[in-house]
Scaffold this active site. Sequence first.
Site, PDB file in Angstrom:
ATOM      1  N   ALA A  61       0.923  -1.135  -0.032  1.00 23.13           N
ATOM      2  CA  ALA A  61       0.005  -0.004  -0.096  1.00 23.13           C
ATOM      3  C   ALA A  61       0.873   1.260  -0.121  1.00 23.13           C
ATOM      4  CB  ALA A  61      -0.818  -0.086   1.202  1.00 23.13           C
ATOM      5  N   LYS A  77       9.283   0.745   9.848  1.00 17.91           N
ATOM      6  CA  LYS A  77       9.684   0.381  11.308  1.00 17.91           C
ATOM      7  C   LYS A  77      11.100  -0.544  11.232  1.00 17.91           C
ATOM      8  CE  LYS A  77       6.566  -2.136  13.906  1.00 17.91           C
ATOM      9  NZ  LYS A  77       5.417  -2.461  14.740  1.00 17.91           N
ATOM     10  N   THR A 134       3.463  -7.917   3.262  1.00 15.11           N
ATOM     11  CA  THR A 134       3.410  -7.960   1.696  1.00 15.11           C
ATOM     12  C   THR A 134       4.703  -8.934   1.422  1.00 15.11           C
ATOM     13  OG1 THR A 134       2.888  -5.814   1.396  1.00 15.11           O
ATOM     14  CG2 THR A 134       3.966  -6.758  -0.351  1.00 15.11           C
ATOM     15  N   ALA A 179       3.520 -12.810   1.478  1.00 11.73           N
ATOM     16  CA  ALA A 179       2.338 -13.332   0.737  1.00 11.73           C
ATOM     17  C   ALA A 179       2.700 -14.500  -0.201  1.00 11.73           C
ATOM     18  CB  ALA A 179       1.770 -12.105  -0.044  1.00 11.73           C
ATOM     19  N   GLY A 216      -0.076 -17.021  -1.761  1.00 16.35           N
ATOM     20  CA  GLY A 216      -1.121 -17.432  -2.749  1.00 16.35           C
ATOM     21  C   GLY A 216      -0.961 -16.449  -3.996  1.00 16.35           C
ATOM     22  N   GLU A 228      -8.303 -20.377  -5.169  1.00 16.41           N
ATOM     23  CA  GLU A 228      -8.413 -20.472  -3.470  1.00 16.41           C
ATOM     24  C   GLU A 228      -9.740 -20.500  -3.166  1.00 16.41           C
ATOM     25  OE1 GLU A 228      -5.897 -17.245  -2.325  1.00 16.41           O
ATOM     26  OE2 GLU A 228      -4.080 -18.393  -2.839  1.00 16.41           O
ATOM     27  N   HIS A 240      -6.196 -17.956   9.362  1.00 16.14           N
ATOM     28  CA  HIS A 240      -6.087 -18.822   8.229  1.00 16.14           C
ATOM     29  C   HIS A 240      -6.204 -20.407   8.535  1.00 16.14           C
ATOM     30  CE1 HIS A 240      -4.310 -20.475   4.499  1.00 16.14           C
ATOM     31  NE2 HIS A 240      -4.156 -19.129   4.255  1.00 16.14           N
ATOM     32  N   ARG A 287     -12.808 -18.975   4.026  1.00 23.22           N
ATOM     33  CA  ARG A 287     -12.073 -19.220   5.420  1.00 23.22           C
ATOM     34  C   ARG A 287     -12.457 -19.438   6.734  1.00 23.22           C
ATOM     35  NH1 ARG A 287      -6.783 -15.301   3.777  1.00 23.22           N
ATOM     36  NH2 ARG A 287      -6.443 -16.780   2.128  1.00 23.22           N
ATOM     37  N   HIS A 311      -4.605 -14.481  10.897  1.00 18.73           N
ATOM     38  CA  HIS A 311      -3.714 -14.076   9.540  1.00 18.73           C
ATOM     39  C   HIS A 311      -4.116 -12.930   9.067  1.00 18.73           C
ATOM     40  CE1 HIS A 311      -2.408 -15.007   5.602  1.00 18.73           C
ATOM     41  NE2 HIS A 311      -3.484 -14.883   5.105  1.00 18.73           N
ATOM     42  N   ARG A 349     -12.545 -11.690   4.696  1.00 21.50           N
ATOM     43  CA  ARG A 349     -11.719 -11.438   3.464  1.00 21.50           C
ATOM     44  C   ARG A 349     -11.892 -12.586   2.539  1.00 21.50           C
ATOM     45  NH1 ARG A 349      -6.269 -11.791   1.543  1.00 21.50           N
ATOM     46  NH2 ARG A 349      -5.599 -12.523   3.615  1.00 21.50           N
TER      47      ARG A 349
HETATM   48  P1  FAD Z   1       2.402  -4.535   5.285  1.00 26.29           P
HETATM   49  O1  FAD Z   1       3.009  -5.002   3.904  1.00 26.29           O
HETATM   50  O2  FAD Z   1       2.386  -5.272   6.137  1.00 26.29           O
HETATM   51  O3  FAD Z   1       3.488  -3.166   5.439  1.00 26.29           O
HETATM   52  C1  FAD Z   1       3.504  -2.406   6.656  1.00 26.29           C
HETATM   53  C2  FAD Z   1       4.606  -1.590   6.648  1.00 26.29           C
HETATM   54  O4  FAD Z   1       4.249  -0.714   7.818  1.00 26.29           O
HETATM   55  C3  FAD Z   1       5.815  -2.187   6.769  1.00 26.29           C
HETATM   56  O5  FAD Z   1       6.954  -1.314   5.988  1.00 26.29           O
HETATM   57  C4  FAD Z   1       6.127  -1.905   8.404  1.00 26.29           C
HETATM   58  O6  FAD Z   1       7.681  -1.530   8.642  1.00 26.29           O
HETATM   59  C5  FAD Z   1       5.480  -0.467   8.381  1.00 26.29           C
HETATM   60  N1  FAD Z   1       5.205  -0.144   9.720  1.00 26.29           N
HETATM   61  C6  FAD Z   1       4.412  -1.012  10.653  1.00 26.29           C
HETATM   62  N2  FAD Z   1       4.320  -0.124  11.906  1.00 26.29           N
HETATM   63  C7  FAD Z   1       5.074   0.868  11.685  1.00 26.29           C
HETATM   64  C8  FAD Z   1       5.474   1.985  12.498  1.00 26.29           C
HETATM   65  N3  FAD Z   1       5.123   2.144  13.889  1.00 26.29           N
HETATM   66  N4  FAD Z   1       6.446   2.801  12.098  1.00 26.29           N
HETATM   67  C9  FAD Z   1       6.928   2.878  10.891  1.00 26.29           C
HETATM   68  N5  FAD Z   1       6.581   1.657  10.055  1.00 26.29           N
HETATM   69  C10 FAD Z   1       5.837   0.960  10.505  1.00 26.29           C
HETATM   70  N6  FAD Z   1      -2.838 -11.173   0.623  1.00 26.29           N
HETATM   71  C11 FAD Z   1      -3.025 -11.299  -0.673  1.00 26.29           C
HETATM   72  O7  FAD Z   1      -3.906 -10.847  -1.161  1.00 26.29           O
HETATM   73  N7  FAD Z   1      -2.461 -12.709  -1.352  1.00 26.29           N
HETATM   74  C12 FAD Z   1      -1.931 -13.533  -0.522  1.00 26.29           C
HETATM   75  O8  FAD Z   1      -1.156 -14.624  -1.298  1.00 26.29           O
HETATM   76  C13 FAD Z   1      -1.305 -13.411   0.840  1.00 26.29           C
HETATM   77  N8  FAD Z   1      -0.519 -14.177   1.477  1.00 26.29           N
HETATM   78  C14 FAD Z   1      -0.239 -13.855   2.489  1.00 26.29           C
HETATM   79  C15 FAD Z   1       0.783 -14.733   3.434  1.00 26.29           C
HETATM   80  C16 FAD Z   1       0.905 -14.286   4.614  1.00 26.29           C
HETATM   81  C17 FAD Z   1       2.098 -15.225   5.510  1.00 26.29           C
HETATM   82  C18 FAD Z   1       0.344 -13.057   5.310  1.00 26.29           C
HETATM   83  C19 FAD Z   1       0.955 -12.733   6.750  1.00 26.29           C
HETATM   84  C20 FAD Z   1      -0.413 -12.335   4.769  1.00 26.29           C
HETATM   85  C21 FAD Z   1      -0.829 -12.637   3.498  1.00 26.29           C
HETATM   86  N9  FAD Z   1      -1.670 -11.850   2.709  1.00 26.29           N
HETATM   87  C22 FAD Z   1      -1.945 -12.189   1.232  1.00 26.29           C
HETATM   88  C23 FAD Z   1      -2.244 -10.716   3.038  1.00 26.29           C
HETATM   89  C24 FAD Z   1      -1.274  -9.437   2.714  1.00 26.29           C
HETATM   90  O9  FAD Z   1       0.015  -9.790   2.590  1.00 26.29           O
HETATM   91  C25 FAD Z   1      -1.347  -8.102   3.442  1.00 26.29           C
HETATM   92  O10 FAD Z   1      -2.461  -7.867   3.730  1.00 26.29           O
HETATM   93  C26 FAD Z   1      -0.631  -7.008   2.747  1.00 26.29           C
HETATM   94  O11 FAD Z   1       0.441  -7.399   2.207  1.00 26.29           O
HETATM   95  C27 FAD Z   1      -0.659  -5.782   3.647  1.00 26.29           C
HETATM   96  O12 FAD Z   1       0.040  -4.809   2.973  1.00 26.29           O
HETATM   97  P2  FAD Z   1       0.379  -3.324   3.683  1.00 26.29           P
HETATM   98  O13 FAD Z   1       1.118  -2.576   2.613  1.00 26.29           O
HETATM   99  O14 FAD Z   1      -1.051  -2.976   4.122  1.00 26.29           O
HETATM  100  O15 FAD Z   1       1.259  -3.750   4.824  1.00 26.29           O
HETATM  101  C1  SIN Z   2      -2.732 -17.878   1.021  1.00 26.97           C
HETATM  102  O1  SIN Z   2      -1.618 -18.149   0.125  1.00 26.97           O
HETATM  103  O2  SIN Z   2      -3.333 -18.804   1.246  1.00 26.97           O
HETATM  104  C2  SIN Z   2      -2.775 -16.530   1.483  1.00 26.97           C
HETATM  105  C3  SIN Z   2      -3.911 -15.988   0.601  1.00 26.97           C
HETATM  106  C4  SIN Z   2      -4.363 -14.758   1.333  1.00 26.97           C
HETATM  107  O3  SIN Z   2      -4.157 -14.524   2.404  1.00 26.97           O
HETATM  108  O4  SIN Z   2      -4.994 -13.976   0.861  1.00 26.97           O
END
Ligand code: FAD
Ligand code: SIN
Length: 533
Positions: free
Chosen positions: A18, A37, A45, A48, A50, A115, A239, A290, A351, A386
């Site tokens: 994001a 952080k 991110t 991830a 799948g 999925e 999850h 899920r 998750h 979700r």
């Molecule tokens: P993040 O990628 O979590 O980034 C957060 C950022 O904020 C990081 O840079 C962190 O350092 C920073 N931050 C946090 N707190 C602070 C602070 N206090 N000060 C400064 N910086 C801070 N989604 C899918 O759509 N497909 C998938 O296949 C999938 N697989 C997944 C597998 C796993 C194991 C997990 C855990 C999640 C998965 N998800 C998947 C969900 C998806 O990965 C996340 O919802 C998404 O990546 C979130 O992105 P984001 O940019 O919101 O936050």
């Molecule tokens: C997964 O690969 O099962 C995670 C996919 C997701 O969280 O959207």
Amino acid sequence: MSDSLPPHDVVIIGSGAAGLTAAISLAERFKVLVLAKGNLAQGSTAWAQGGIAAVLDKGDTFEDHIRDTMIAGAGLNRRETVETVIENAPVAIERLIAMGVPFNKEHDALHLTREGGHSHRRIVHVDDATGWAVQEALLKTARANPNITLLPHQVAIDLITGRHEEKFSGSGRVWGVYALDQQSGKINAHTGRATIIATGGAGRCYLFSTAPRGATGDGIAMAWRAGARVSNMEMMQFHPTCLYNLDVKNFLITEAVRGEGGHLKLPAGAPEAGERFMPRFDAREELAPRDIVARAIDHEIKRLGLDYVDLDISHKDPEFVRHHFPNIHEKLLTLGIDMTTQPIPVVPAQHYTCGGVLIDLQGRTDLPGLYAAGEVTESGLHGANRLASNSLLECFVFGEAAARDIMARWDEFGQVPAIRPWDESRVTDSDEEVVIKQNWTEIRRFMWNYVGIVRTTKRLERAQHRIQLLSGEVADYYGNFRVTSDLVELRNLLQTAELIVSSALKRKESRGLHFNTDYPEMLPEAKDTVLVP
Ligand code: FAD
Ligand code: SIN
């Protein structure tokens, strides 16, 4: 010990999908600061697996993807948001391809996997490590842009609002953030005319979570303290298939394993060992949404006193399994499990945080100058649960939407006023760091036991009571001792836990991810749980 640095145009907190999507768009016109952080790839991110859902197959339609999303979301989704995100998905995928994300292909077309909850194959992916490829491509693009400054190891503490202006205005207008530089130990004021929170979720409120360590709800807690509403915090996604291993506690086994034919079975030693149990729970079997699969596993584990259930794909050709899941296959081999011949022991784990800071279609929060995007938000996309692989998609669409809105409104944003530096004159170094570790563990344990997959009002009240006791202790500690990264996270974890429990107590029904045995029915009307500071 504290500095107000020269302002940037826009401050973004978070360097995941994001935050970086917003930064790359904004950098067309503005100077952007991105804070992270830990290191820049430490959010969810990069983890991830799948992939990313998008309508790309001839037989698929936007309407089908919208319907699947709203069925999974149990009617709590906002249709306008769902349409916007899903209709923008193909463009988002094109942008990622242009940035160099090497999505898997088959016969010259993108390979689409499937999925739970999806009625079609519609998930683009890079093997079973999609997030890593996306994070790398976004970082490479951002690094090459002279308008983007990437600053890792900065722990955002609190948003800068009118209360922090030299000429106190007391308004909710947001001008950036105070952040602890972990290397110098200084707390700096990073200011900008607009601020975007992209800090990810709050999974680490729970003892078992697939999320990385930094997922402590910092953005949700900061926005709440600054006066923004949060919504649907009780909708915490578990999850179904996290590896059960006493040493490796948070390794996800992607849902695509079930999408490609994996079966959930009762493990050796159970009375009906080897039985596929999902057909007893839902007609969609292993590919039900899920919440249903996670509750079914939880039910079987509790009913039979098991430690785990089995996820078995060993009936497929070994080459097929190795080809589709090379990273998981390799990781499991290091733990003594060959998934081409053996079942994988799995348990549900926290998750994804479906609730969060309430935003509109442009990513605007309640507070002037403050935007939010990604997992930190409640945008209306996910509703009560979700749909798999809709989350990265939300990051791309809302990161871009926030950037476009900031560009469109730029002339409305005034100049950054003089901001007071962080005041540390009344604090000392702590001689009781053990308090942090103790409280952190306690929160995660009672959240798991009392606010997990199946809830009761009594257990929620117990959790609320624990939170009240800890709140005084943590506030006292925060007021007297120098801020550290651990202390910031503990404060936010507790704040987020409080929001989750308050929201769960407010919902007098069971819907999607929120299942309370005292209110097992779903009410006729779907209503958001909106908390107002
Ligand atoms: P993040 O990628 O979590 O980034 C957060 C950022 O904020 C990081 O840079 C962190 O350092 C920073 N931050 C946090 N707190 C602070 C602070 N206090 N000060 C400064 N910086 C801070 N989604 C899918 O759509 N497909 C998938 O296949 C999938 N697989 C997944 C597998 C796993 C194991 C997990 C855990 C999640 C998965 N998800 C998947 C969900 C998806 O990965 C996340 O919802 C998404 O990546 C979130 O992105 P984001 O940019 O919101 O936050
Ligand atoms: C997964 O690969 O099962 C995670 C996919 C997701 O969280 O959207």
